[in-house]
Design an enzyme around this catalytic site. Sequence first.
Site, short mmCIF file in Angstrom:
data_model
loop_
_atom_site.label_atom_id
_atom_site.label_comp_id
_atom_site.label_asym_id
_atom_site.label_seq_id
_atom_site.Cartn_x
_atom_site.Cartn_y
_atom_site.Cartn_z
CB CYS A 137 -108.71 10.45 -12.36
SG CYS A 137 -107.84 9.41 -12.68
CG HIS A 197 -111.15 9.01 -8.45
ND1 HIS A 197 -111.66 9.25 -9.49
CD2 HIS A 197 -110.11 8.23 -8.74
CE1 HIS A 197 -111.12 9.53 -10.37
NE2 HIS A 197 -109.76 7.85 -9.85
#
Length: 533
Positions: free
Chosen positions: A348, A463
């Site tokens: 991310c 994630h």
Amino acid sequence: MEKSKSHMMNEGSFGRVLMLQGTASDVGKSVVTTALCRIFTQDGYLTAPYKSQNMALNSYVTEDGKEIGRAQGVQAEACGIKATTDMNPILIKPVKDMFSQIVVHGEPYQQMSASDYRNQFLSTAKEIVMSALDRLREQYDVVVMEGAGSPAEINLKSRDIVNMNLAGWADAPVLLIADIDRGGVFAFIVGTLELLEPHERQRVKGIIINKFRGDVSLLEPGLVWLTERTGIPVLGVLPFIEEIKIEAEDSVVLDTLRKKVGDQREIDIAVIQYPRISNFTDIDPLREEKDVSVRYVKSLSELGSPDVIILPGTKDTIGDLDFLRMQRLDDGIAEAMRSGTQQLVGICGGYQMLGEILTDPFAVEGGEPRSAVGLGFLPVTTTFLKEKTTVRVKGRLAFGHPLSLDKNQDATPIEGYEIHMGETACLNMNNVAQLFQVERITGDRVHEGWGTEDGCTWGTYLHGVFHNDSFRRSWLDGIRVQKGLTPLGQTYTANMLKEQEFDRVAEVVRSHLDMEQIYDLMGIRPTNQKLSN
């Protein structure tokens, strides 16, 4: 353990509520809430967690692509149900000091300062949080409510929507949790009660002392005094539970991990701990691997030359990139890669840092529009947009990618979730390869993530990537082969470990709490009569 949707209580009845509040932050409210969610579920009640307002950078994406606090998502899993935004209708995600992104029912609402949030938003928040709670009580037999911080914050009480005001609105009995491990437990309890208004204090029906080490009989005189002094029974003394493997949402846990000196293992992984680190639970499955040492580092002197360096998620990508450079960690990362470090991984915000350029034209991360030069390990550029991507995805490692030892690429499935406000594009495709091929819940099929063709550097928005057992172990075994070590194959299953941990912690809590008295407070009984000893 998805629970059936049939009520144990009479149809049309309103679910019972129990609220857990604490004498301070980090006293164990979330873990005890999770344990009680599991216990009530085990005892036959359709149970749901609830926290009206949560401040956390570690978040969770529901199946319909909404964002809530990670603790409530995990607690829903402990109940065997799917998480919804009603379980955490308001999420506060700090971006900078005194400045946060406000998420309402899973979607970004507005960037606000602390004073604006208090003066402009809280006056309308009661309807949001109570409507969510009412919907949960219509669907579930029991709702376990978690407070935030302390109910005795005098400066916050007038507009409280998460502690005693909420308990009053819901007519909920309150259990007060205190942490004895930090010292001063009797002062914390008595002081908290003294600062409550009489009607608030009347809501506190029991006290729980948490994180006790030693012989509980030595504490008995203090418990007797406490009950006589306050008129409130101590419902249990919970022991300090070592190595809790339930995902945490507060980054304070990382400081505890930094202080632990573990065994030197065959694969050394360094995780950069910058100030606004988020969704650090991505790393948890690696900590459970018997051949892996995970270190959280904040400075160049701590970095060394590990086998893998991971740049995790962050709520302030450009600000935390500045932190890396101030700490000279950018130089350390470059040197480690030159000296033989096997891999550099970005997740991310960390993925965004690996690129060439980061641009924030709409001041999405707070402050003013800005841009920054990335670390330059991948030929990608990131632009921060006003719209937030929150979605669950499933897919597999891209065909022929070097990250997997598995010759059958179809056997390397991937699932995870995305939470980001940046869009990353590849500038040129020389010497880089697509990472994953995924399908989003919307039905869109896309490639996700980029890496160098040799597999040494890669980045992804996914994630939970290391929660995928086959990918995680195949990736680690690839590192082992490069080091001349024998692959281990699958060592454990992340989901099975999670379920076992829910049961382990629930059993400890059950055996040390007066569950019969807690059920009496709620006016119900467990169908299987499995009470504390």
